[in-house]
Design an enzyme around this catalytic site. Structure first.
Site, PDB file in Angstrom:
ATOM      1  N   GLN A   1       0.824  -1.206   0.000  1.00 33.08           N
ATOM      2  CA  GLN A   1       0.000   0.000   0.000  1.00 33.08           C
ATOM      3  C   GLN A   1       0.856   1.253   0.000  1.00 33.08           C
ATOM      4  O   GLN A   1       1.921   1.304   0.603  1.00 33.08           O
ATOM      5  CB  GLN A   1      -0.915  -0.005   1.222  1.00 33.08           C
ATOM      6  CG  GLN A   1      -1.975   1.090   1.206  1.00 33.08           C
ATOM      7  CD  GLN A   1      -2.965   0.914   2.353  1.00 33.08           C
ATOM      8  OE1 GLN A   1      -2.910  -0.047   3.089  1.00 33.08           O
ATOM      9  NE2 GLN A   1      -3.863   1.867   2.498  1.00 33.08           N
TER      10      GLN A   1
ATOM     11  N   TRP B   1      -0.123  -4.020   3.498  1.00 32.72           N
ATOM     12  CA  TRP B   1       1.043  -3.145   3.607  1.00 32.72           C
ATOM     13  C   TRP B   1       2.335  -3.887   3.235  1.00 32.72           C
ATOM     14  O   TRP B   1       3.347  -3.278   2.944  1.00 32.72           O
ATOM     15  CB  TRP B   1       1.180  -2.629   5.043  1.00 32.72           C
ATOM     16  CG  TRP B   1       0.160  -1.588   5.407  1.00 32.72           C
ATOM     17  CD1 TRP B   1      -0.689  -0.937   4.566  1.00 32.72           C
ATOM     18  CD2 TRP B   1      -0.101  -1.075   6.722  1.00 32.72           C
ATOM     19  NE1 TRP B   1      -1.474  -0.047   5.271  1.00 32.72           N
ATOM     20  CE2 TRP B   1      -1.135  -0.109   6.597  1.00 32.72           C
ATOM     21  CE3 TRP B   1       0.421  -1.333   7.980  1.00 32.72           C
ATOM     22  CZ2 TRP B   1      -1.642   0.588   7.689  1.00 32.72           C
ATOM     23  CZ3 TRP B   1      -0.064  -0.636   9.067  1.00 32.72           C
ATOM     24  CH2 TRP B   1      -1.095   0.314   8.920  1.00 32.72           C
TER      25      TRP B   1
ATOM     26  N   HIS C   1      -8.619  -1.885   9.251  1.00 29.30           N
ATOM     27  CA  HIS C   1      -7.755  -2.159   8.109  1.00 29.30           C
ATOM     28  C   HIS C   1      -8.211  -3.461   7.459  1.00 29.30           C
ATOM     29  O   HIS C   1      -8.639  -4.390   8.138  1.00 29.30           O
ATOM     30  CB  HIS C   1      -6.314  -2.283   8.625  1.00 29.30           C
ATOM     31  CG  HIS C   1      -5.267  -2.428   7.568  1.00 29.30           C
ATOM     32  ND1 HIS C   1      -5.038  -1.475   6.609  1.00 29.30           N
ATOM     33  CD2 HIS C   1      -4.370  -3.423   7.342  1.00 29.30           C
ATOM     34  CE1 HIS C   1      -4.035  -1.878   5.842  1.00 29.30           C
ATOM     35  NE2 HIS C   1      -3.623  -3.055   6.265  1.00 29.30           N
TER      36      HIS C   1
ATOM     37  N   ASN D   1      -1.474  -8.796   5.489  1.00 24.34           N
ATOM     38  CA  ASN D   1      -1.616  -7.351   5.572  1.00 24.34           C
ATOM     39  C   ASN D   1      -1.143  -6.763   4.238  1.00 24.34           C
ATOM     40  O   ASN D   1       0.011  -6.952   3.852  1.00 24.34           O
ATOM     41  CB  ASN D   1      -0.742  -6.824   6.717  1.00 24.34           C
ATOM     42  CG  ASN D   1      -0.879  -5.328   6.913  1.00 24.34           C
ATOM     43  OD1 ASN D   1      -1.394  -4.616   6.056  1.00 24.34           O
ATOM     44  ND2 ASN D   1      -0.412  -4.840   8.056  1.00 24.34           N
TER      45      ASN D   1
ATOM     46  N   CYS E   1      -6.786   0.099   1.343  1.00 28.76           N
ATOM     47  CA  CYS E   1      -6.356  -1.233   1.767  1.00 28.76           C
ATOM     48  C   CYS E   1      -7.413  -2.278   1.440  1.00 28.76           C
ATOM     49  O   CYS E   1      -7.098  -3.439   1.179  1.00 28.76           O
ATOM     50  CB  CYS E   1      -6.035  -1.244   3.265  1.00 28.76           C
ATOM     51  SG  CYS E   1      -7.421  -0.730   4.323  1.00 28.76           S
TER      52      CYS E   1
END
Length: 699
Positions: A99, A288, A262, A286, A105
């Site tokens: 991200q 990220w 998230h 995740n 997200c």
């Protein structure tokens, strides 16, 4: 193209097979192959005029022109960022998605799950794209958009700040498929900023055409782990998240490194032997690409030492992916979202696909936007659909007999409207048991005397409301609506079912029972004849302008009817309808016939003015049209309200007369030219002085 013509064109295109993933519609009519060939022949790199490398493509508020977040942004092609750019390196994987400075997200979690299914991935990211010899600065992706697949073309100019991609990027700085995919999705939704905030289900559906269900983990069914395993085995996409309790919680990181508010992907579910028992584990990611769970079963945790090496998955890399026990997952996370794929997306013969039905509709203020059941006098105005389910499920897993359905209601294109200050409506639907004529729009009396059988789980301001039902075989009426009345919007209603269903729109036929009110010259009474002679003047005929004066003089004396006066345009329409001689004026008998009509319309108008306000509301309008002999479907009713109602959703008497006159003229012409009542006309423009031109028309 007008709204009606556009709708007809889309229906014909769908019937011809356009809009499928194999034959996607060209978004904004941009043809990828033609544009690529043109750029190659001209020796130029493609620059997209519909989504330019400019501030408006970034956003409108926090990412708007001159905002701090976009200051210093440059647009660069991958070849400007890497000496050896690649579209995909070693296949698309979950670790390709990291991200950036955008709150999407939810979208990246959906993309991460997409990479787990090669067949689904290939539907969204067409093969054969790279930075090799055929490179022309142009790429394309395919998305499902409210019942149809669209092929979206983009150039490869990407927003860069401080030398790095501003938004999604790959861990490998040379790989660009995920950044280009995000750009194509931003184009469909109007801007990058329009992607900020959302539900993973939205991305799931736009990448698959499937339907997404949501489970609250605090009250999940007992077999939730088996549901997850079954969903993963059938190629479904899964996402999950942790609720926040305040704005300060948004993307707050817990002590054990879970991120609140998230979107995560759920990418695996296994059982392993652990200390003499079986332990259920789920794999999370995740988007990220970092920040991982540090509790039990995390990367390198001691629990793995008690699991046989043959059962151990790779659980050491800091890649945003981690394992945790299923019981801990249920404690830590708030909800899970599962996207079931459509039959055309399933290639495995071991999976039994569900049947899918899809319908589009509109809510329009004053005509088909009646609001929820709380609005008893307008709820019936909403679009209505009938579902017939005849066969029960083969092997019910919950031992409950019935017909399984998943009904999803999507509101269309709301992200694109954020720039105008719009956002999601609060939407839902009600379901009624129904046995009757499916070609009739049910009126207020039905809903005042029948209780709903089922309903969407809630009315909510998300893009989609989706609920699973198990109903006895029978016929059911589905009424989708916004929570409040008079909210404009477009929607898509989908019904997924284990067995085949019959689904159709419940709408009135387009018909007119026209009364012959003709009065001949000889039938005109003496008093009326004398009045006509006084009004008509020396030519003994009444023109449109004279008719306007007469009608306005009459209605100005009425205190029980509101009007701002008859317009010349309306009076011309009236004269055209009543003028049998073709000279553009009304003779004695024609004027007497008109006067008879106006008197009847006035009685209908007053009869339907239920609150005695002097005018009729758009809710009362439909009943007044029926009294006048016209049965119209939702689409025509929407057009009439848009044309004749004022901003307060009322219709003055002059507009009412003008509307009925136009309807009568349309039906009389149509019926005269369609003597066999086929419902179709073929018009030779020779009749109106335009030779050799033909048009087909249907209603």
């Amino acid at each position: 193209m007008s709204g009606v013509a556009s709708t007809l064109a889309k229906k014909r295109a769908r019937a011809a097979g356009f809009g499928t993933n194999a034959n996607a519609n060209k978004y904004l009519n941009q043809d990828y192959e033609a544009l690529r060939s043109q750029c190659a022949s001209q020796g130029q790199l493609f620059s997209d005029p519909y989504f330019p490398a400019a501030p408006e493509s970034l956003g409108f508020n926090e990412l708007g022109p001159n905002s701090s977040k976009t200051r210093g942004v440059q647009w660069k092609r991958p070849k400007d960022l890497s000496s050896r750019p690649q579209f995909i390196i070693g296949g698309a994987t979950r670790t390709d998605i990291c991200q950036g400075a955008l709150g999407d997200c939810w979208l990246l979690a959906a993309i991460a799950s997409l990479t787990l299914n090669e067949d689904v991935m290939a539907r969204v990211v067409p093969n054969g794209q790279d930075f090799g010899s055929g490179y022309a600065g142009i790429f394309h992706f395919q998305f499902w958009q409210f019942g149809e697949w669209v092929d979206v073309v983009i150039d490869d100019r990407l927003p860069v700040k401080d030398g790095k991609l501003l938004f999604v990027h790959s861990e490998d700085g040379n790989e660009f498929w995920s950044a280009l995919l995000e750009k194509a999705y931003a184009k469909v939704n109007g801007s990058y900023e329009a992607l900020s905030g959302g539900s993973t289900t939205e991305g799931f559906e736009d990448f698959t055409g499937g339907i997404a269900e949501q489970y609250e983990l605090r009250k999940a069914p007992a077999n939730m782990f088996q549901i997850i395993q079954s969903a993963l085995a059938s190629g479904a996409l899964l996402g999950c998240s942790i609720d926040i309790t305040s704005a300060a919680d948004s993307e707050a990181i817990t002590r054990q490194k879970l991120v609140k508010g998230h979107a995560y992907s759920l990418t695996g579910a296994v059982e392993v032997n652990y200390r003499g028992g079986r332990e259920k584990l789920v794999r999370m990611r995740n988007p990220w690409g970092q920040v991982e769970w540090t509790g039990a079963w995390s990367d390198g945790s001691s629990e793995w030492n008690s699991v046989d090496p043959s059962e151990r998955p790779n659980a050491n890399a800091e890649d945003g992916e981690f394992w945790m026990s299923f019981s801990e997952f249920q404690r830590q996370y708030s909800r899970i979202e599962i996207c079931t794929l459509t039959p055309d997306a399933i290639t495995s013969g071991n999976v039994k696909p569900w049947s899918v039905k899809n319908y589009s509709g509109m809510w329009r203020s004053g005509s088909t936007a009646g609001g929820c059941r709380n609005n008893a006098h307008t709820f019936w105005m909403n679009p209505q659909f009938v579902i017939k389910v005849n066969e029960e499920d083969d092997d019910p897993t919950d031992n409950e007999k019935g017909c399984s359905l998943v009904v999803g209601l999507i509101q269309k294109n709301r992200r694109r409207l954020r720039k105008q200050g719009e956002d999601m409506h609060t939407i839902g639907y009600a379901i009624y048991e129904f046995y009757g004529q499916t070609n009739l729009h049910l009126d207020k009396n039905f809903f005042l005397t029948h209780a709903q059988k089922a309903r969407s789980e809630t009315f909510i301001n998300l893009r989609e409301v989706c609920t699973r039902f198990k109903l006895p075989p029978g016929e059911y009426l589905v009424v989708p609506s916004t929570f409040e009345p008079n909210k404009d919007g477009d929607f898509c209603l989908r019904v997924f079912s284990e067995k085949q269903t019959e689904t159709q729109r419940c709408d009135d036929p387009v018909e007119a029972k026209l009364i012959d009110e003709t009065v001949s010259d000889t039938e005109v009474e003496g008093n009326f004849r004398a009045m006509f002679m006084k009004l008509a003047g020396t030519d003994m005929e009444i023109s449109a302008s004279e008719l306007r004066t007469i009608l306005n003089r009459v209605v100005s004396k009425r205190t029980d009817i509101k009007t701002d006066g008859f317009s010349l345009d309306t009076c011309r329409t009236v004269v055209n309808l009543m003028d049998d001689t073709g000279n553009g004026k009304l003779g004695l008998g024609e004027f007497a016939t008109l006067w008879k009509k106006v008197q009847r319309y006035m009685n209908i108008y007053k009869e339907n003015d239920l609150d005695g306000s002097g005018n009729i509301s758009t809710t009362e309008f439909r009943g007044a049209l029926a009294k006048a002999g016209f049965t119209l479907n939702d689409a025509i009713y929407q057009l009439l309200v848009a044309r004749f109602a004022d901003p307060s959703l009322t219709i003055d008497f002059d507009d009412f007369v003008g509307c009925l006159m136009r309807l009568e003229l349309m039906f009389r012409v149509f019926q005269r030219m369609d003597p066999h009542k086929t419902g179709f006309l073929e018009l030779d423009f020779q009749n109106v002085g335009l030779p050799h031109v033909f048009i087909s028309y249907t209603y």
